[in-house]
Design a protein around this motif. Structure first.
Motif, PDB file in Angstrom:
ATOM      1  N   ASP A  79     -10.629  19.097  -1.636  1.00 29.74           N
ATOM      2  CA  ASP A  79     -10.856  19.743  -0.350  1.00 29.74           C
ATOM      3  C   ASP A  79     -10.493  18.770   0.760  1.00 29.74           C
ATOM      4  O   ASP A  79     -10.701  17.558   0.618  1.00 29.74           O
ATOM      5  CB  ASP A  79     -12.330  20.156  -0.223  1.00 29.74           C
ATOM      6  CG  ASP A  79     -12.625  20.896   1.057  1.00 29.74           C
ATOM      7  OD1 ASP A  79     -11.885  21.834   1.391  1.00 29.74           O
ATOM      8  OD2 ASP A  79     -13.603  20.531   1.743  1.00 29.74           O
ATOM      9  N   VAL A  80      -9.944  19.296   1.838  1.00 30.83           N
ATOM     10  CA  VAL A  80      -9.626  18.490   3.014  1.00 30.83           C
ATOM     11  C   VAL A  80     -10.273  19.166   4.214  1.00 30.83           C
ATOM     12  O   VAL A  80     -10.103  20.369   4.417  1.00 30.83           O
ATOM     13  CB  VAL A  80      -8.094  18.396   3.236  1.00 30.83           C
ATOM     14  CG1 VAL A  80      -7.789  17.580   4.477  1.00 30.83           C
ATOM     15  CG2 VAL A  80      -7.408  17.808   2.017  1.00 30.83           C
ATOM     16  N   MET A 101       0.849  -1.174   0.000  1.00 27.89           N
ATOM     17  CA  MET A 101       0.000   0.000   0.000  1.00 27.89           C
ATOM     18  C   MET A 101       0.894   1.236   0.000  1.00 27.89           C
ATOM     19  O   MET A 101       1.852   1.319   0.760  1.00 27.89           O
ATOM     20  CB  MET A 101      -0.901   0.008   1.233  1.00 27.89           C
ATOM     21  CG  MET A 101      -1.712   1.260   1.334  1.00 27.89           C
ATOM     22  SD  MET A 101      -2.684   1.428   2.844  1.00 27.89           S
ATOM     23  CE  MET A 101      -3.802   0.085   2.656  1.00 27.89           C
ATOM     24  N   LEU A 102       0.574   2.173  -0.841  1.00 28.03           N
ATOM     25  CA  LEU A 102       1.283   3.444  -0.918  1.00 28.03           C
ATOM     26  C   LEU A 102       0.479   4.492  -0.156  1.00 28.03           C
ATOM     27  O   LEU A 102      -0.714   4.647  -0.375  1.00 28.03           O
ATOM     28  CB  LEU A 102       1.424   3.862  -2.386  1.00 28.03           C
ATOM     29  CG  LEU A 102       2.020   5.240  -2.650  1.00 28.03           C
ATOM     30  CD1 LEU A 102       3.459   5.302  -2.151  1.00 28.03           C
ATOM     31  CD2 LEU A 102       1.948   5.541  -4.130  1.00 28.03           C
ATOM     32  N   ILE A 103       1.123   5.186   0.752  1.00 27.04           N
ATOM     33  CA  ILE A 103       0.458   6.238   1.520  1.00 27.04           C
ATOM     34  C   ILE A 103       1.138   7.556   1.176  1.00 27.04           C
ATOM     35  O   ILE A 103       2.353   7.686   1.289  1.00 27.04           O
ATOM     36  CB  ILE A 103       0.543   5.967   3.031  1.00 27.04           C
ATOM     37  CG1 ILE A 103      -0.156   4.642   3.346  1.00 27.04           C
ATOM     38  CG2 ILE A 103      -0.077   7.121   3.817  1.00 27.04           C
ATOM     39  CD1 ILE A 103      -0.009   4.195   4.777  1.00 27.04           C
ATOM     40  N   LEU A 104       0.332   8.517   0.720  1.00 23.92           N
ATOM     41  CA  LEU A 104       0.848   9.825   0.315  1.00 23.92           C
ATOM     42  C   LEU A 104       0.139  10.923   1.075  1.00 23.92           C
ATOM     43  O   LEU A 104      -1.013  10.777   1.469  1.00 23.92           O
ATOM     44  CB  LEU A 104       0.609  10.051  -1.180  1.00 23.92           C
ATOM     45  CG  LEU A 104       1.254   9.068  -2.138  1.00 23.92           C
ATOM     46  CD1 LEU A 104       0.746   9.306  -3.538  1.00 23.92           C
ATOM     47  CD2 LEU A 104       2.756   9.194  -2.095  1.00 23.92           C
ATOM     48  N   ARG A 105       0.806  12.033   1.214  1.00 26.90           N
ATOM     49  CA  ARG A 105       0.192  13.223   1.785  1.00 26.90           C
ATOM     50  C   ARG A 105       0.059  14.235   0.661  1.00 26.90           C
ATOM     51  O   ARG A 105       1.022  14.544  -0.027  1.00 26.90           O
ATOM     52  CB  ARG A 105       1.073  13.786   2.897  1.00 26.90           C
ATOM     53  CG  ARG A 105       0.450  14.997   3.570  1.00 26.90           C
ATOM     54  CD  ARG A 105       1.247  15.365   4.755  1.00 26.90           C
ATOM     55  NE  ARG A 105       1.073  14.292   5.732  1.00 26.90           N
ATOM     56  CZ  ARG A 105       1.461  14.337   6.979  1.00 26.90           C
ATOM     57  NH1 ARG A 105       2.084  15.386   7.424  1.00 26.90           N
ATOM     58  NH2 ARG A 105       1.248  13.336   7.788  1.00 26.90           N
ATOM     59  N   ARG A 106      -1.141  14.719   0.425  1.00 29.31           N
ATOM     60  CA  ARG A 106      -1.399  15.688  -0.638  1.00 29.31           C
ATOM     61  C   ARG A 106      -2.188  16.855  -0.066  1.00 29.31           C
ATOM     62  O   ARG A 106      -2.955  16.698   0.865  1.00 29.31           O
ATOM     63  CB  ARG A 106      -2.235  15.065  -1.770  1.00 29.31           C
ATOM     64  CG  ARG A 106      -1.640  13.828  -2.410  1.00 29.31           C
ATOM     65  CD  ARG A 106      -0.667  14.087  -3.526  1.00 29.31           C
ATOM     66  NE  ARG A 106       0.575  14.638  -3.021  1.00 29.31           N
ATOM     67  CZ  ARG A 106       1.470  15.279  -3.755  1.00 29.31           C
ATOM     68  NH1 ARG A 106       1.266  15.497  -5.022  1.00 29.31           N
ATOM     69  NH2 ARG A 106       2.577  15.728  -3.233  1.00 29.31           N
ATOM     70  N   LYS A 107      -2.031  17.999  -0.663  1.00 27.68           N
ATOM     71  CA  LYS A 107      -2.765  19.201  -0.275  1.00 27.68           C
ATOM     72  C   LYS A 107      -3.821  19.486  -1.330  1.00 27.68           C
ATOM     73  O   LYS A 107      -3.716  19.006  -2.463  1.00 27.68           O
ATOM     74  CB  LYS A 107      -1.799  20.382  -0.179  1.00 27.68           C
ATOM     75  CG  LYS A 107      -0.767  20.232   0.907  1.00 27.68           C
ATOM     76  CD  LYS A 107       0.200  21.392   0.894  1.00 27.68           C
ATOM     77  CE  LYS A 107       1.279  21.174   1.940  1.00 27.68           C
ATOM     78  NZ  LYS A 107       2.306  22.222   1.870  1.00 27.68           N
ATOM     79  N   PRO A 108      -4.849  20.277  -0.981  1.00 25.66           N
ATOM     80  CA  PRO A 108      -5.854  20.628  -1.985  1.00 25.66           C
ATOM     81  C   PRO A 108      -5.200  21.192  -3.243  1.00 25.66           C
ATOM     82  O   PRO A 108      -4.265  21.979  -3.177  1.00 25.66           O
ATOM     83  CB  PRO A 108      -6.704  21.684  -1.276  1.00 25.66           C
ATOM     84  CG  PRO A 108      -6.597  21.305   0.166  1.00 25.66           C
ATOM     85  CD  PRO A 108      -5.159  20.837   0.331  1.00 25.66           C
ATOM     86  N   GLY A 109      -5.678  20.731  -4.387  1.00 26.47           N
ATOM     87  CA  GLY A 109      -5.158  21.157  -5.675  1.00 26.47           C
ATOM     88  C   GLY A 109      -4.055  20.257  -6.206  1.00 26.47           C
ATOM     89  O   GLY A 109      -3.764  20.274  -7.395  1.00 26.47           O
ATOM     90  N   VAL A 144     -12.160  13.918   2.928  1.00 24.27           N
ATOM     91  CA  VAL A 144     -11.428  14.461   1.789  1.00 24.27           C
ATOM     92  C   VAL A 144     -12.319  14.374   0.559  1.00 24.27           C
ATOM     93  O   VAL A 144     -12.978  13.363   0.343  1.00 24.27           O
ATOM     94  CB  VAL A 144     -10.140  13.642   1.544  1.00 24.27           C
ATOM     95  CG1 VAL A 144      -9.399  14.138   0.328  1.00 24.27           C
ATOM     96  CG2 VAL A 144      -9.241  13.667   2.763  1.00 24.27           C
ATOM     97  N   ARG A 145     -12.348  15.436  -0.244  1.00 26.62           N
ATOM     98  CA  ARG A 145     -13.079  15.404  -1.517  1.00 26.62           C
ATOM     99  C   ARG A 145     -12.059  15.196  -2.623  1.00 26.62           C
ATOM    100  O   ARG A 145     -11.073  15.926  -2.709  1.00 26.62           O
ATOM    101  CB  ARG A 145     -13.843  16.704  -1.729  1.00 26.62           C
ATOM    102  CG  ARG A 145     -15.010  16.846  -0.766  1.00 26.62           C
ATOM    103  CD  ARG A 145     -15.786  18.120  -1.006  1.00 26.62           C
ATOM    104  NE  ARG A 145     -16.350  18.104  -2.350  1.00 26.62           N
ATOM    105  CZ  ARG A 145     -16.467  19.185  -3.114  1.00 26.62           C
ATOM    106  NH1 ARG A 145     -16.081  20.351  -2.694  1.00 26.62           N
ATOM    107  NH2 ARG A 145     -16.986  19.086  -4.318  1.00 26.62           N
ATOM    108  N   LEU A 146     -12.310  14.181  -3.455  1.00 24.11           N
ATOM    109  CA  LEU A 146     -11.410  13.849  -4.543  1.00 24.11           C
ATOM    110  C   LEU A 146     -12.130  13.977  -5.870  1.00 24.11           C
ATOM    111  O   LEU A 146     -13.319  13.675  -5.973  1.00 24.11           O
ATOM    112  CB  LEU A 146     -10.920  12.403  -4.411  1.00 24.11           C
ATOM    113  CG  LEU A 146     -10.197  12.033  -3.119  1.00 24.11           C
ATOM    114  CD1 LEU A 146      -9.947  10.538  -3.072  1.00 24.11           C
ATOM    115  CD2 LEU A 146      -8.898  12.805  -3.014  1.00 24.11           C
ATOM    116  N   ALA A 147     -11.413  14.397  -6.890  1.00 18.99           N
ATOM    117  CA  ALA A 147     -11.918  14.389  -8.262  1.00 18.99           C
ATOM    118  C   ALA A 147     -11.107  13.328  -8.998  1.00 18.99           C
ATOM    119  O   ALA A 147      -9.881  13.312  -8.912  1.00 18.99           O
ATOM    120  CB  ALA A 147     -11.746  15.746  -8.918  1.00 18.99           C
TER     121      ALA A 147
END
Length: 82
Positions: A24-25, A1-9, A30-33
């Motif tokens: 959005d977080v 499993m890959l775990i990443l930290r991402r910011k909006p955008g 979390v809202r994902l497109a």
């Protein structure tokens, strides 16, 4: 499993044709497109489980109350904080 930290955008690419954008977080989630080819099915895991339960129920005879109990248990598990 890959775990990443991402910011909006920010985005995540899977292969050459799937793009996931963090919209959005918030405390609630979390809202994902997700951009992917139409031939790729995208389902929330709880819906996939419900489809599997439905398929299994169609293949065997079960009491309606049994099925309701199974669905309620699945809903409770999906609502548990992680």
């Amino acid at each position: 499993m890959l775990i990443l930290r991402r910011k909006p955008g920010e985005q995540l690419l899977i292969g050459d044709n799937i793009r996931i954008t963090v919209m959005d977080v918030s405390e609630g989630g979390v809202r994902l497109a997700i951009e992917a080819p139409r031939e790729i099915t995208i389902l929330r895991s709880e819906l996939k489980k419900a489809v599997d339960v439905n398929r299994d129920a169609a293949n065997e005879q079960s009491e309606p109350q049994q099925l309701l109990n199974m669905l309620n248990q699945m809903r409770e598990k999906s609502e548990e904080p992680k």
